[in-house]
Design an enzyme around this catalytic site. Sequence first.
Site, short mmCIF file in Angstrom:
data_model
loop_
_atom_site.label_atom_id
_atom_site.label_comp_id
_atom_site.label_asym_id
_atom_site.label_seq_id
_atom_site.Cartn_x
_atom_site.Cartn_y
_atom_site.Cartn_z
N GLU A 1 0.80 -1.24 0.00
CA GLU A 1 0.00 0.00 0.00
C GLU A 1 0.83 1.29 0.00
OE1 GLU A 1 -2.97 -0.35 3.08
OE2 GLU A 1 -3.55 -2.34 2.42
N ASN B 1 2.07 -5.17 -3.17
CA ASN B 1 0.66 -5.46 -2.89
C ASN B 1 -0.12 -4.17 -2.61
OD1 ASN B 1 -1.37 -7.54 -2.27
ND2 ASN B 1 -1.22 -6.85 -0.13
N HIS C 1 -10.52 -5.91 -2.40
CA HIS C 1 -11.60 -5.70 -1.43
C HIS C 1 -12.71 -5.00 -2.22
CE1 HIS C 1 -9.15 -6.99 1.89
NE2 HIS C 1 -8.21 -6.13 1.57
N GLU D 1 -6.29 -10.57 -1.26
CA GLU D 1 -7.12 -10.33 -0.06
C GLU D 1 -8.59 -10.26 -0.44
OE1 GLU D 1 -5.69 -6.94 2.18
OE2 GLU D 1 -3.58 -7.48 1.85
N ASP E 1 -12.37 -10.12 -0.91
CA ASP E 1 -13.68 -10.20 -0.24
C ASP E 1 -14.62 -9.27 -1.00
OD1 ASP E 1 -12.70 -7.73 0.80
OD2 ASP E 1 -12.39 -8.57 2.80
#
Length: 444
Positions: free
Chosen positions: A161, A203, A239, A266, A268
């Site tokens: 990030e 990432n 996400h 990650e 979701d």
Amino acid sequence: MKLTSRSVSLGAIISTVTTAALGAVLLVSVPASAASTLGAAAAQSGRYFGTAVAAGKLNDQTYVNILNTEFNMVTAENEMKWDATEPNRGQFTYSGGDRILNQAVGNGKRVRGHALLWHQQEPGWAQRLEGSDLRQAMMNHVTQVATHYRGKIYAWDVVNEAFADGGGGGRRDSNLQRTGNDWIEAAFRAARAADPAAKLCYNDYNTDSINAKSTGIYTMVRDFKARGVPIDCVGFQSHLSNNAPSDYQANLQRFADLGVEVQITELDISGGNQANAYGAVTRACMAVRACTGITVWGIRDTDSWRTGENPLLFTGSGAKKAAYTSVLDALNAGGPGPTTTTTTNDPGPGGCTASVSLNQWNGGFVATVKVTAGSSVLRGWRVTATLSNGTITSHWSANRSGASGTVTFTNVDYNGAVPAGGSTEFGFQGTGSGSGLAPSCTAA
Ligand code: G2I
């Protein structure tokens, strides 16, 4: 006509055969037997399917049962982060991370390391540092943690990030960034030196379409590849809300075309038609050869950091949701994957075998070679492989002689001893084609 083996009954297939023209029937591919778990289904195309794991939940039987049955890759949700692993400067604690790693490895799973440097979850002492003192602490952290886990991590999120949201496509301000724009490449170099076998990833989130932020990262990765900064993969956190962006696959593909692996790290998804959105993300990965795997950010809805949004594949009580079936079907439907070829020779006592897992893209490749000992311990090994149309540009965890044609690798000091039946890995990267390597191993 598209058939997925799980949703079509035998009767429907027979009626297709009897009513359709023969040519049409031959185009239909129905796997002989569809895999019944996410990990096994992903493995059919050489991919993995993983989840984030919290050490504190490893006593929950429902959680552990699903983990052990469904997933073959694990990410520590918080336990390998800076605040967890170096709570005081120079004092390293690996209890939570080791617990997750040992549980995973003991059950035949691999581990993604997350994350060596991130502006969040910095320990308090690091938050108060700036400049050269911080840079020294950052690089020491990367070196120490990657060394502790050396040889055990499939891929590290080396930097997490670091790019800003909004339109600029530039870096995010943080004390890490203020140590100098080269902090990211310095971290990748330190990680490679500490653990040459781990794939090294950048990432980030909000990078799931072709937008200013993902393009900023794309430009950095292109520059790293051009200058030989060691980067192997880009993680797309994903996400998501409602839907996968329509250019999700195209965005993955443009990174893959730079010669890095892409991984969904990650995942979701809240809201919308969740099952459809999960299916679309999975199919996008399956359609990109260099997309090597998918990780969901937790197991049950109640395990999610997105409290109340129910963004995962299992209900709070551990039941499979519609989104689960949609992912499983998409994994079983297959797609071009990272190719794996295996050659074996008869090792006999004291002997060894070698197999190669090849990630090939247009113009280059990464090969990971697994050396397996025969029925007695190995004290050292030599592997020869043939590169008829490729040239090796870098290698790790072995000594090398030659770059094309017949190339010989021998063990380095830390991986020559392999227990009976055990294995170790080394790897190399090159330009051109890595096909036809046919590695063979002899004890040395
Ligand atoms: O924020 C979602 C993810 C975004 N990308 C990087 C990931 O590392 C991040 O994961 C989340 C974890 O899922 C949360 O569990 O990172 C959060 C930290 O920013 C994690 O939350 C933290 C809480 O903030 C802490 O108060 C808590 O002590 O979890 C800790 C352990 O439960």
